[in-house]
Write an enzyme that holds these catalytic residues in place. Sequence first.
Site, PDB file in Angstrom:
ATOM      1  N   GLU A  18       0.735  -1.294   0.027  1.00  0.00           N
ATOM      2  CA  GLU A  18       0.014  -0.133   0.006  1.00  0.00           C
ATOM      3  C   GLU A  18       0.785   1.191   0.015  1.00  0.00           C
ATOM      4  OE1 GLU A  18      -4.056  -1.406   2.330  1.00  0.00           O
ATOM      5  OE2 GLU A  18      -2.273  -0.852   3.359  1.00  0.00           O
ATOM      6  N   GLU A  23      -3.654  -9.476   4.216  1.00  0.00           N
ATOM      7  CA  GLU A  23      -4.592  -9.246   5.630  1.00  0.00           C
ATOM      8  C   GLU A  23      -5.828 -10.188   5.553  1.00  0.00           C
ATOM      9  OE1 GLU A  23      -2.606  -5.326   4.202  1.00  0.00           O
ATOM     10  OE2 GLU A  23      -3.134  -7.142   3.366  1.00  0.00           O
TER      11      GLU A  23
END
Length: 262
Positions: free
Chosen positions: A113, A133
Site C-alpha cells: 500500500e 490481510e
Amino acid sequence: MSDVNPIKTRRDGAILEIILDRPKANAIDLATSRIMGEVFQTFRDDPDLRVAILTGGGDKFFCPGWDLKAAADGDAVDGNYGVGGFGGLQELRDMNKPVIAAVNGIACGGGLELALSADIILAADHASFALPEIRSGTVADAASIKLPKRIPYHIAMELLLTGRWFDVDEAHKWGLVNEILPSEQLMDRAWDMARLLASGPPLVYAAIKEVVRDAEDQKFQDAMNHITQRQLRSVDVLYSSEDQMEGARAFAEKRDPVWQGK
C-alpha cells in the site's frame, strides 16, 4: 546519511532519498509511521526539494507493512499513525511532488500500500508482493480502494480475496510496476529517474498531481471545468507563473527552459 533511526535520509540537490531501515524486515510501528510522516511533510513543504525516492534498507525487504509483533505488545492497529496516515504518505494532503518507490524486495500488506502511494514504482527482479490481510482477519483498506483502479478489477479482487503472493513479472504484467531492474541497478535507475524529474517544471508537476486527484471520481467535463475556471490552486499558480512564461520563451528561442518553481 542522517542519523535518524529507523528512517535514514540522503539529500542531493533537489532530491531526497528516504530509506526505511528497521531490521529485520522494515516493518512499520506507530513510532516509525510518525517519523515517516514528519519526513514526507518536510519534503512536501521544502521548496528546494522536488523529488523523493522511497526504498527499504537491505536487499530482502522493501516493507512488510504493519509490525504485528508491536501490535501484539500493545501498539494499537487503529492508533495515531501521525501526519499522512500509515507510513506518512498515503493520506498526506497536497503532496504535489513526484515520489518514486524503489521496491528492493518483499512488499506486502501495508508495504505494498505504501508503494501504491508513490507515483512511479521501480522494482528489483527479486521483488515479490502480496496483500495477506485476509489471512489475519482484517482488510487491506488502502489497497481495497486503490488497487481496482490501478489494475484490472478481477485481478485486483483475486489478490485481495486470496492474499496470494505474486512475483515482479506478474506485477509488471498488470502494470503495477513501471520497470523491473537487476537488484544492483535498482537505485542507480531510481536516481536517474529522480534527476530527470528534478530537472523538470515543478509547478507543472504540482498541477498534474492535483488534477489527477481531483479528477479521480469526477465526470470529465466537471474536472475540465475545475481546470479552465482555475478552481485548483496548483493550476491557478501555474497559469500565473514566471515558469509558464519561461516555457513559452524557451520554445520560441529554441533553448532549454530554466525552471524556477515560481
